[in-house]
Design an enzyme around this catalytic site. Structure first.
Site, PDB file in Angstrom:
ATOM      1  N   CYS A  64       0.837  -1.201   0.000  1.00 29.22           N
ATOM      2  CA  CYS A  64       0.000   0.000   0.000  1.00 29.22           C
ATOM      3  C   CYS A  64       0.877   1.258   0.000  1.00 29.22           C
ATOM      4  O   CYS A  64       1.881   1.322   0.701  1.00 29.22           O
ATOM      5  CB  CYS A  64      -0.947   0.095   1.182  1.00 29.22           C
ATOM      6  N   ARG A  89       4.301  -0.392  -4.502  1.00 29.95           N
ATOM      7  CA  ARG A  89       3.958  -0.844  -3.152  1.00 29.95           C
ATOM      8  C   ARG A  89       2.655  -1.632  -3.102  1.00 29.95           C
ATOM      9  O   ARG A  89       2.299  -2.191  -2.063  1.00 29.95           O
ATOM     10  CB  ARG A  89       3.823   0.365  -2.219  1.00 29.95           C
ATOM     11  N   TRP A 141      -2.500  -2.921  -1.676  1.00 29.01           N
ATOM     12  CA  TRP A 141      -2.104  -4.329  -1.724  1.00 29.01           C
ATOM     13  C   TRP A 141      -2.977  -4.982  -0.663  1.00 29.01           C
ATOM     14  O   TRP A 141      -2.787  -4.765   0.534  1.00 29.01           O
ATOM     15  CB  TRP A 141      -0.627  -4.463  -1.393  1.00 29.01           C
ATOM     16  N   ASN A 150      -2.040   2.436   5.455  1.00 31.06           N
ATOM     17  CA  ASN A 150      -1.114   1.370   5.066  1.00 31.06           C
ATOM     18  C   ASN A 150      -0.765   0.631   6.352  1.00 31.06           C
ATOM     19  O   ASN A 150      -0.351   1.259   7.325  1.00 31.06           O
ATOM     20  CB  ASN A 150       0.138   2.003   4.441  1.00 31.06           C
ATOM     21  N   GLY A 151      -0.968  -0.692   6.350  1.00 29.58           N
ATOM     22  CA  GLY A 151      -0.660  -1.463   7.559  1.00 29.58           C
ATOM     23  C   GLY A 151      -1.796  -2.409   7.898  1.00 29.58           C
ATOM     24  O   GLY A 151      -2.653  -2.686   7.053  1.00 29.58           O
ATOM     25  N   GLU A 188      18.898 -17.371  -4.350  1.00 30.30           N
ATOM     26  CA  GLU A 188      18.476 -16.054  -4.832  1.00 30.30           C
ATOM     27  C   GLU A 188      17.962 -16.134  -6.280  1.00 30.30           C
ATOM     28  O   GLU A 188      16.970 -15.503  -6.632  1.00 30.30           O
ATOM     29  CB  GLU A 188      19.647 -15.063  -4.708  1.00 30.30           C
ATOM     30  N   LYS A 240      14.214 -15.170  -7.680  1.00 27.23           N
ATOM     31  CA  LYS A 240      14.007 -14.154  -8.715  1.00 27.23           C
ATOM     32  C   LYS A 240      13.138 -14.710  -9.828  1.00 27.23           C
ATOM     33  O   LYS A 240      12.203 -14.075 -10.279  1.00 27.23           O
ATOM     34  CB  LYS A 240      15.379 -13.743  -9.275  1.00 27.23           C
ATOM     35  N   GLU A 250       9.385 -15.368  -8.612  1.00 24.00           N
ATOM     36  CA  GLU A 250       8.541 -14.226  -8.236  1.00 24.00           C
ATOM     37  C   GLU A 250       8.098 -13.386  -9.416  1.00 24.00           C
ATOM     38  O   GLU A 250       7.015 -12.813  -9.386  1.00 24.00           O
ATOM     39  CB  GLU A 250       9.188 -13.354  -7.152  1.00 24.00           C
ATOM     40  N   HIS A 260      19.484 -36.927  -2.223  1.00 19.99           N
ATOM     41  CA  HIS A 260      18.686 -37.200  -1.021  1.00 19.99           C
ATOM     42  C   HIS A 260      17.209 -36.907  -1.250  1.00 19.99           C
ATOM     43  O   HIS A 260      16.440 -36.836  -0.297  1.00 19.99           O
ATOM     44  CB  HIS A 260      19.217 -36.388   0.164  1.00 19.99           C
ATOM     45  N   LYS A 316       6.407  -4.420  -2.956  1.00 18.09           N
ATOM     46  CA  LYS A 316       7.696  -4.143  -2.342  1.00 18.09           C
ATOM     47  C   LYS A 316       7.474  -3.634  -0.924  1.00 18.09           C
ATOM     48  O   LYS A 316       6.435  -3.063  -0.618  1.00 18.09           O
ATOM     49  CB  LYS A 316       8.419  -3.075  -3.165  1.00 18.09           C
TER      50      LYS A 316
HETATM   51  C1  F6R Z   1      12.668 -10.372  -3.631  1.00 10.97           C
HETATM   52  C2  F6R Z   1      12.358  -9.312  -2.718  1.00 10.97           C
HETATM   53  C3  F6R Z   1      11.911  -9.656  -1.333  1.00 10.97           C
HETATM   54  C4  F6R Z   1      12.628  -8.739  -0.340  1.00 10.97           C
HETATM   55  C5  F6R Z   1      12.113  -8.988   1.077  1.00 10.97           C
HETATM   56  C6  F6R Z   1      12.854  -8.150   2.103  1.00 10.97           C
HETATM   57  O1  F6R Z   1      13.116  -9.900  -4.841  1.00 10.97           O
HETATM   58  O2  F6R Z   1      12.464  -8.190  -3.058  1.00 10.97           O
HETATM   59  O3  F6R Z   1      12.139 -10.991  -1.040  1.00 10.97           O
HETATM   60  O4  F6R Z   1      13.991  -8.989  -0.418  1.00 10.97           O
HETATM   61  O5  F6R Z   1      10.746  -8.679   1.141  1.00 10.97           O
HETATM   62  O6  F6R Z   1      12.737  -6.784   1.819  1.00 10.97           O
HETATM   63  P1  F6R Z   1      13.709  -5.733   2.470  1.00 10.97           P
HETATM   64  O7  F6R Z   1      15.054  -5.990   1.932  1.00 10.97           O
HETATM   65  O8  F6R Z   1      13.172  -4.411   2.049  1.00 10.97           O
HETATM   66  O9  F6R Z   1      13.642  -5.951   3.945  1.00 10.97           O
END
Ligand code: F6R
Length: 609
Positions: free
Chosen positions: A2, A27, A74, A100-101, A482, A486, A489, A505, A604
């Site tokens: 949000c 967001r 969101w 937001n929250g 990682e 990527k 997602e 295993h 994000k």
């Molecule tokens: C993946 C991604 C998320 C963030 C996670 C932590 O690409 O962006 O997995 O890494 O939500 O976010 P921060 O780093 O902002 O605490």
């Protein structure tokens, strides 16, 4: 998670709100809305879907007013719909709220309000706030907000307007980011800096439970009890273009390409050349007392946690210090054994991730020394940690984290090298060579990016694979984690990461003709082991992509495709080997017709649990 905005000034509020919301769409983007106040009357417009749906909806009407609030959502409570979008209003429509929250005690408050005759229209927790403010309103919106927040449990950043008080916006935050922009004859609120940059660079970072009252020509600040105080503003020195796409089709691609510059920035202020090259970490108060530390504990979420996994290997290898790495959402509910001799490193791009902040607060209570590695100046993490090391990656807008990750690694190398020197694990000579190798990474990243076309071509051939498995050992295992994240997602491809030794295993049962196996081969002492893992998956029909050094031939005959990275120390490869995988994920998403900047179900900065 949000985004909220608010505007009061001389301009028409609607275009400012829409423009500012565009900068916050990362967001959350399942619905959006605005509330604008004019001539004692609030107009609310909301729409399910991306912001452009709202824009289309209001394109043919003129919504007048120099004061308003806006929201991009969101969903947490209630599915995305017009009715659940914010702003939410009280029954009379006189009070409008963006939030937001998460209000954790909302069902209790809702029942109480219903028992007092309030009819709810949405399924949101936010509607509770609007009704409560109305319930507490006796001609003073500030007093009503103060009364209301006493009842709220959970996390919030809130913007409120009221028809009876057409000269002010009230804003308050708890555990969620909220920034006030101080303009000339106009003031704004926003969840993040990019939304403000077109209007002002002077910002106030609100503290938890701090209330801001915005008039067009001033901003007053109060504590949660209504006592007024003064506050200094900070100046944001970002270049506006850093919050724009700058000719790239997506923010994610732009941010992948920004890595060479970001890596160099992270290093620049921290490398000093006296008689020889040395690391200067005065900013985190690094001193000989650190040698006494018994243990390093790293905590983070998602991609930042993957940086922490690399960090564990880095600290053990270069500094010889026991290191634990924990997922913050697990850590906060365990009974972790911490003592004041531990060094606690918290990694977070945004500095606002709810689980990460909770873990940090636990460690702080236990008396551990807290070092925050974060990208966002003024974030909650930066303000609450004892010491802060900024990644200096510049704003990261795309949901999928890329340049934040590689710069987080850079910070961890710097701390670990310094630690290693202090603990006698690294000699001065070796440190100098390692620093040179760190300095080379920026140019080496550039070189990898110059061969982007071959990654794009490979993605065009492989994007329809239903299973992609990433495997490697040690540092390569961390990068497998990682890379799998990527890909899943943003392209929604089922992808998993395995420590290559674990294949036999269990996971090998999944391998068939429709599997793409990505094998990271940068840990020279384990090449034989990787060779045999590759043969095992190949024998079961997998297509194999190998990621190895540019001068390494031994995988030529067993790989179906090879992505090559420049030669560096095996322990520094994570900064490089992740880059082709970021590009691969990006191009698979594009091939599949998805918007990599706004993946489904994600947002994000996860400021709620
Ligand atoms: C993946 C991604 C998320 C963030 C996670 C932590 O690409 O962006 O997995 O890494 O939500 O976010 P921060 O780093 O902002 O605490």
């Amino acid at each position: 998670m949000c985004g909220i905005v608010g505007y009061i000034g001389q301009e028409q509020a609607t275009p400012v709100l829409i423009n500012a919301l565009k900068k916050l769409e990362y967001r959350g983007y399942d619905s959006a809305g605005i509330a604008v106040l004019d001539s004692g009357y609030i107009t609310v417009r909301k729409a399910k879907g991306r912001l452009r749906v709202l824009e289309e909806k209001i394109a043919t009407e003129v919504i007048r007013g120099n004061l308003g609030i806006g929201h991009t959502r969101w969903a947490t409570h209630g599915e995305p719909s017009d009715i659940n979008s914010h702003p939410q209003t009280d029954v009379s429509g006189k009070i409008a709220v963006v939030h937001n929250g998460i209000i954790e005690n909302y069902s209790k408050l809702k029942t109480w309000l219903e028992n007092n005759g309030i009819l709810f229209r949405s399924e949101t927790d936010t509607e509770v706030i609007a009704h409560l403010i109305n319930f507490n309103y006796n001609g003073d919106l500030l007093a009503a907000v103060i009364e209301t927040i006493k009842k709220l449990e959970g996390s919030y950043a809130i913007g409120v307007i009221c028809e009876n008080e057409p000269d002010r916006i009230i804003a308050v935050r708890k555990d969620n980011p909220l920034i006030v922009g101080k303009g000339d004859g106009e003031n704004l609120i926003a969840s993040d800096v990019p939304a403000l940059l077109e209007y002002t660079r002077n910002v106030y970072y609100l503290d938890d439970m701090e209330i801001a009252v915005l008039y067009k020509d001033r901003v007053d600040f109060f504590d949660e009890y209504g006592t007024k105080h003064g506050k200094d503003f900070s100046r944001v020195d970002w270049d506006i273009s850093s919050a724009e796409k700058g000719g790239y089709e997506h923010f994610m691609l732009k941010e992948i390409h920004e890595q060479p510059k970001a890596l160099a920035n992270t290093l620049r202020a921290r490398i000093k050349t006296y008689a020889s090259k040395a690391i200067n970490l005065d900013e985190i108060g690094f001193n000989s007392g650190w040698a006494k530390a018994e243990r390093v504990v790293i905590t983070a979420c998602g991609t930042a946690w993957h940086a922490g996994v690399v960090g564990k290997y880095i600290f053990e290898y270069f500094a010889g210090i026991p290191t634990d790495v924990d997922i913050a959402s697990e850590y906060r509910y365990r009974n972790p054994i911490l003592n004041p001799d531990n060094i606690f490193i918290i990694i977070s791009q945004s500095g606002e991730t709810a689980d990460t902040l909770a873990a940090m607060r636990m460690a702080k209570k236990a008396g551990a020394k807290i070092i925050a590695v974060t990208n966002v100046v003024g974030s909650t993490l930066a303000r609450e940690a004892d010491l802060v090391m900024y990644t200096w990656a510049g704003p990261e807008i795309a949901v999928a984290s890329t340049k934040a990750f590689t710069t987080q690694l850079m910070c961890l190398y710097l701390i670990a090298f310094q630690f290693g020197l202090l603990r006698g694990e690294i000699t001065g000579d070796r440190l100098e060579k390692l620093i040179l190798a760190l300095e080379n990474l920026s140019g080496q990243a550039e070189k990898i990016l110059s061969d982007e076309a071959s990654v794009q071509r490979f993605a065009a051939r492989q994007f329809n694979k239903t299973k992609v498995f990433f495997m490697g050992r040690l540092f390569d295992y961390a990068i497998s984690l990682e890379s799998a994240l990527k890909l899943k997602e943003i392209s929604y491809t089922h992808s998993e990461a395995f420590a290559a030794g674990e294949l036999k295993h269990g996971p090998i049962a999944l391998v068939d003709n429709d599997t793409l196996a990505v094998a990271f081969c940068t840990q020279s002492e384990l090449f034989d082991k990787m060779d045999s893992s590759i043969k095992q998956v190949k024998a079961r029909g997998a297509t194999v992509l190998v990621i190895t050094y540019e001068d390494e031939d031994r995988f030529n005959s067993i790989a179906d495709e090879i992505f090559r990275i420049p030669r560096t120390y095996d322990e520094l490869t994570p900064v490089l080997s992740v880059i082709p995988c970021q590009l691969f994920a990006y191009y698979c998403a594009v091939q599949r017709g998805h918007d990599p900047d706004k993946p489904r179900n994600l947002a994000k900065s996860v400021t709620v649990e």
